[in-house]
Design a protein around this motif. Structure first.
Motif, PDB file in Angstrom:
ATOM      1  N   ALA A  16       0.894  -1.134   0.027  1.00  0.00           N
ATOM      2  CA  ALA A  16      -0.027  -0.184   0.125  1.00  0.00           C
ATOM      3  C   ALA A  16       1.027   1.331   0.072  1.00  0.00           C
ATOM      4  N   GLY A  17       0.512   2.325  -0.956  1.00  0.00           N
ATOM      5  CA  GLY A  17       1.340   3.485  -1.111  1.00  0.00           C
ATOM      6  C   GLY A  17       2.293   3.411  -2.193  1.00  0.00           C
ATOM      7  N   GLY A  18       2.517   2.233  -2.523  1.00  0.00           N
ATOM      8  CA  GLY A  18       3.275   1.947  -3.744  1.00  0.00           C
ATOM      9  C   GLY A  18       2.675   2.243  -4.990  1.00  0.00           C
ATOM     10  N   SER A  19       3.627   2.208  -6.212  1.00  0.00           N
ATOM     11  CA  SER A  19       2.972   2.494  -7.521  1.00  0.00           C
ATOM     12  C   SER A  19       3.450   1.376  -8.364  1.00  0.00           C
ATOM     13  N   LEU A  20       2.641   1.320  -9.511  1.00  0.00           N
ATOM     14  CA  LEU A  20       2.910   0.464 -10.511  1.00  0.00           C
ATOM     15  C   LEU A  20       2.467   0.995 -11.845  1.00  0.00           C
ATOM     16  N   ARG A  21       3.232   0.633 -13.106  1.00  0.00           N
ATOM     17  CA  ARG A  21       2.924   1.072 -14.417  1.00  0.00           C
ATOM     18  C   ARG A  21       2.164  -0.018 -15.143  1.00  0.00           C
ATOM     19  N   LEU A  22       0.984  -0.134 -15.552  1.00  0.00           N
ATOM     20  CA  LEU A  22       0.761  -0.936 -16.530  1.00  0.00           C
ATOM     21  C   LEU A  22       0.647  -0.556 -18.131  1.00  0.00           C
ATOM     22  N   SER A  23       0.801  -1.495 -18.926  1.00  0.00           N
ATOM     23  CA  SER A  23       1.063  -1.252 -20.302  1.00  0.00           C
ATOM     24  C   SER A  23      -0.026  -1.957 -20.931  1.00  0.00           C
ATOM     25  N   CYS A  24      -0.562  -1.454 -22.040  1.00  0.00           N
ATOM     26  CA  CYS A  24      -1.401  -2.172 -22.938  1.00  0.00           C
ATOM     27  C   CYS A  24      -0.973  -2.005 -24.201  1.00  0.00           C
ATOM     28  N   ALA A  25      -0.163  -2.926 -24.923  1.00  0.00           N
ATOM     29  CA  ALA A  25       0.370  -3.124 -26.097  1.00  0.00           C
ATOM     30  C   ALA A  25      -0.755  -3.355 -27.060  1.00  0.00           C
ATOM     31  N   ALA A  26      -0.836  -2.629 -28.409  1.00  0.00           N
ATOM     32  CA  ALA A  26      -1.653  -3.366 -29.375  1.00  0.00           C
ATOM     33  C   ALA A  26      -1.087  -3.635 -30.686  1.00  0.00           C
ATOM     34  N   SER A  27      -1.747  -4.683 -31.269  1.00  0.00           N
ATOM     35  CA  SER A  27      -1.490  -4.735 -32.541  1.00  0.00           C
ATOM     36  C   SER A  27      -2.592  -4.271 -33.772  1.00  0.00           C
ATOM     37  N   GLY A  28      -2.164  -4.101 -34.878  1.00  0.00           N
ATOM     38  CA  GLY A  28      -3.128  -3.374 -35.728  1.00  0.00           C
ATOM     39  C   GLY A  28      -2.919  -1.893 -35.832  1.00  0.00           C
ATOM     40  N   ARG A  29      -3.018  -1.577 -37.213  1.00  0.00           N
ATOM     41  CA  ARG A  29      -2.741  -0.286 -37.719  1.00  0.00           C
ATOM     42  C   ARG A  29      -3.765   0.560 -37.444  1.00  0.00           C
ATOM     43  N   THR A  30      -4.972   0.153 -37.069  1.00  0.00           N
ATOM     44  CA  THR A  30      -5.830   1.035 -36.556  1.00  0.00           C
ATOM     45  C   THR A  30      -6.193   1.385 -35.304  1.00  0.00           C
ATOM     46  N   PHE A  31      -5.159   1.049 -34.308  1.00  0.00           N
ATOM     47  CA  PHE A  31      -5.547   1.328 -32.980  1.00  0.00           C
ATOM     48  C   PHE A  31      -5.594   2.673 -32.740  1.00  0.00           C
ATOM     49  N   SER A  32      -5.026   3.500 -33.420  1.00  0.00           N
ATOM     50  CA  SER A  32      -5.035   5.067 -33.140  1.00  0.00           C
ATOM     51  C   SER A  32      -6.588   5.481 -33.438  1.00  0.00           C
ATOM     52  N   THR A  33      -7.225   4.848 -34.028  1.00  0.00           N
ATOM     53  CA  THR A  33      -8.579   5.337 -34.315  1.00  0.00           C
ATOM     54  C   THR A  33      -9.653   4.906 -33.020  1.00  0.00           C
ATOM     55  N   TYR A  34      -9.139   4.127 -32.203  1.00  0.00           N
ATOM     56  CA  TYR A  34      -9.836   3.613 -30.994  1.00  0.00           C
ATOM     57  C   TYR A  34      -9.654   4.215 -29.775  1.00  0.00           C
ATOM     58  N   HIS A  35     -10.739   4.732 -28.910  1.00  0.00           N
ATOM     59  CA  HIS A  35     -10.471   4.853 -27.756  1.00  0.00           C
ATOM     60  C   HIS A  35     -10.178   3.881 -26.769  1.00  0.00           C
ATOM     61  N   VAL A  36      -9.455   4.074 -25.928  1.00  0.00           N
ATOM     62  CA  VAL A  36      -9.049   2.870 -24.757  1.00  0.00           C
ATOM     63  C   VAL A  36      -9.464   3.331 -23.531  1.00  0.00           C
ATOM     64  N   GLY A  37      -9.779   2.141 -22.803  1.00  0.00           N
ATOM     65  CA  GLY A  37     -10.105   2.253 -21.324  1.00  0.00           C
ATOM     66  C   GLY A  37      -9.526   1.388 -20.710  1.00  0.00           C
ATOM     67  N   TRP A  38      -9.325   1.507 -19.544  1.00  0.00           N
ATOM     68  CA  TRP A  38      -9.064   0.429 -18.432  1.00  0.00           C
ATOM     69  C   TRP A  38     -10.171   0.242 -17.469  1.00  0.00           C
ATOM     70  N   PHE A  39     -10.214  -1.258 -17.076  1.00  0.00           N
ATOM     71  CA  PHE A  39     -11.317  -1.717 -16.534  1.00  0.00           C
ATOM     72  C   PHE A  39     -10.618  -2.619 -15.268  1.00  0.00           C
ATOM     73  N   ARG A  40     -11.448  -3.031 -14.258  1.00  0.00           N
ATOM     74  CA  ARG A  40     -10.873  -3.905 -13.393  1.00  0.00           C
ATOM     75  C   ARG A  40     -11.873  -4.719 -12.717  1.00  0.00           C
ATOM     76  N   GLN A  41     -11.579  -5.773 -12.279  1.00  0.00           N
ATOM     77  CA  GLN A  41     -12.493  -6.877 -11.645  1.00  0.00           C
ATOM     78  C   GLN A  41     -11.660  -7.538 -10.475  1.00  0.00           C
ATOM     79  N   ALA A  42     -12.375  -7.330  -9.191  1.00  0.00           N
ATOM     80  CA  ALA A  42     -11.863  -7.752  -8.172  1.00  0.00           C
ATOM     81  C   ALA A  42     -12.733  -9.383  -8.034  1.00  0.00           C
ATOM     82  N   PRO A  43     -12.267 -10.103  -7.147  1.00  0.00           N
ATOM     83  CA  PRO A  43     -12.898 -11.440  -6.909  1.00  0.00           C
ATOM     84  C   PRO A  43     -14.334 -11.166  -6.391  1.00  0.00           C
ATOM     85  N   GLY A  44     -15.483 -11.710  -6.685  1.00  0.00           N
ATOM     86  CA  GLY A  44     -16.699 -11.574  -6.397  1.00  0.00           C
ATOM     87  C   GLY A  44     -17.393 -10.345  -6.703  1.00  0.00           C
ATOM     88  N   LYS A  45     -16.636  -9.564  -7.595  1.00  0.00           N
ATOM     89  CA  LYS A  45     -17.183  -8.231  -7.937  1.00  0.00           C
ATOM     90  C   LYS A  45     -17.444  -8.056  -9.537  1.00  0.00           C
TER      91      LYS A  45
END
Length: 122
Positions: free
Chosen positions: A14-43
């Motif tokens: 707790a209190g620490g940091s992480l950096r997540l990356s989302c690498a995409a393939s496909g020439r059309t990636f720049s035409t998409y909005h990108v979101g991050w979602f998360r799912q905890a156990p049981g939620k």
């Protein structure tokens, strides 16, 4: 067609940091909005943040506002999620998604990664 691969998850205190990356393939990636979602156990999967096609507009869930920052590197076809001041309640599998519409509704995103686990210990 767009394929997404997340990385950067792990175990952090707790209190620490992480950096997540989302690498995409496909020439059309720049035409998409990108979101991050998360799912905890049981939620349900919940919205975290989204970034517009050009990177000029972002939106955050209240629970992460001021702690998380989303960005994208068009040249690298990658979207990042910088997570600071992590809390145990941030523990979840984090997914990135690409869609024609940038919003908080998961069902409007067309492509999803496999997810990366983030665990925050107290």
């Amino acid at each position: 067609q767009v394929q997404l691969v997340e990385s950067g998850g792990g175990l952090v205190q707790a209190g620490g940091s992480l950096r997540l990356s989302c690498a995409a393939s496909g020439r059309t990636f720049s035409t998409y909005h990108v979101g991050w979602f998360r799912q905890a156990p049981g939620k349900e999967r919940e919205f975290v943040t989204t970034i517009s096609r050009g990177g000029g507009s972002t939106n955050y869930a209240d629970s992460v506002k001021g702690r998380f920052t989303i960005s994208r590197d068009a040249a690298q076809n990658t979207v990042y999620l910088q997570m600071n001041s992590l809390k145990p309640e941030d523990t979840a599998v984090y997914y990135c998604a690409a869609g024609r519409f940038g919003n908080a509704q998961a069902n409007l995103y067309d492509y999803w990664g496999q997810g990366t686990q983030v665990t925050v210990s107290s």
